[in-house]
Design an enzyme around this catalytic site. Sequence first.
Site, PDB file in Angstrom:
ATOM      1  N   LYS A  86       0.848  -1.193   0.000  1.00 52.34           N
ATOM      2  CA  LYS A  86       0.000   0.000   0.000  1.00 52.34           C
ATOM      3  C   LYS A  86       0.883   1.242   0.000  1.00 52.34           C
ATOM      4  CE  LYS A  86      -4.141   1.144   2.485  1.00 52.34           C
ATOM      5  NZ  LYS A  86      -4.560   1.019   3.870  1.00 52.34           N
TER       6      LYS A  86
HETATM    7  O1  LIG Z   1     -10.828   7.556   7.327  1.00 52.12           O
HETATM    8  P1  LIG Z   1     -10.586   6.295   8.064  1.00 52.12           P
HETATM    9  O2  LIG Z   1     -11.822   5.738   8.669  1.00 52.12           O
HETATM   10  O3  LIG Z   1      -9.436   6.429   9.015  1.00 52.12           O
HETATM   11  O4  LIG Z   1     -10.152   5.206   6.985  1.00 52.12           O
HETATM   12  C1  LIG Z   1      -8.947   5.279   6.336  1.00 52.12           C
HETATM   13  C2  LIG Z   1      -8.833   4.318   5.203  1.00 52.12           C
HETATM   14  O5  LIG Z   1      -7.524   4.287   4.787  1.00 52.12           O
HETATM   15  C3  LIG Z   1      -7.121   3.038   4.340  1.00 52.12           C
HETATM   16  O6  LIG Z   1      -5.807   2.929   4.815  1.00 52.12           O
HETATM   17  C4  LIG Z   1      -7.207   2.937   2.848  1.00 52.12           C
HETATM   18  O7  LIG Z   1      -6.929   1.683   2.341  1.00 52.12           O
HETATM   19  C5  LIG Z   1      -8.037   2.042   4.921  1.00 52.12           C
HETATM   20  O8  LIG Z   1      -7.345   1.247   5.817  1.00 52.12           O
HETATM   21  C6  LIG Z   1      -9.152   2.903   5.530  1.00 52.12           C
HETATM   22  O9  LIG Z   1     -10.346   2.553   4.876  1.00 52.12           O
END
Ligand SMILES: O=P(O)(O)OC[C@H]1O[C@](O)(CO)[C@@H](O)[C@@H]1O
Length: 226
Positions: A86
């Site tokens: 990622k």
């Molecule tokens: O805004 P939040 O709820 O912290 O979510 C962040 C998002 O970022 C991510 O890292 C994207 O993949 C996920 O883990 C998550 O859905």
Amino acid sequence: MKFFLDTADLDEIKEAASWGALAGVTTNPTLYSRIGGKLDDFHNHIARICEIVDGPVSAESVAMTRDEIVRDGRELAAIAPNVVVKIPTMVEGLAACRTLADEGIRVNMTLCFTVPQAILAARAGARYISPFVGRFDDISEDGLSQLENVVTAINNYDYSENTVNHEQVEIIAASIRSANHVTQAALMGADIATVPFNVLKKMIQHPLTDRGLESFLKDWEKVANA
Ligand SMILES: O=P(O)(O)OC[C@H]1O[C@](O)(CO)[C@@H](O)[C@@H]1O
């Protein structure tokens, strides 16, 4: 639509996997810190998740230069065949994505908010693109419309010539805060929703299901006692 669990918590992952509908897991530095994760245990922790889940497991690089991200990405990808690296959607991230994709390593481009960012990620060989919904809502913008724009724009073209094994790019609806976010993401054709465990639990619940079950059980008791 497929479901990923958005967590680093092994108990949540085991429980969700036992439901039979889980296709993968996404983690991020915040989620790892939330479970009290330690730096030198990070790779082992990702390995433990990969033992529970067959599908893609996203592990994030926190490096800021392309060379460091590529180095991180190679190390993460070596943990297990289902690791997806990622990477934040930024210039250094795009360049690293291209290099890793050329080496056969699947990348999930995260922190994606706009159509141009998503298109660049797809061209740089991203296998997954993660537009954020909830964080747009947090700043009083419509996260679902932004997601819909990304889904439409990416589906208007074929980006598979850029990806590992020419697989289709998949859109992961990320930063999901409610079951309604999942409903809307599915209606607009997002390929995957990555959901926190509390949202996954809400997705299976409905008061009419509870009420119906209660009356079926009550009536069955009458049959059993007749
Ligand atoms: O805004 P939040 O709820 O912290 O979510 C962040 C998002 O970022 C991510 O890292 C994207 O993949 C996920 O883990 C998550 O859905």
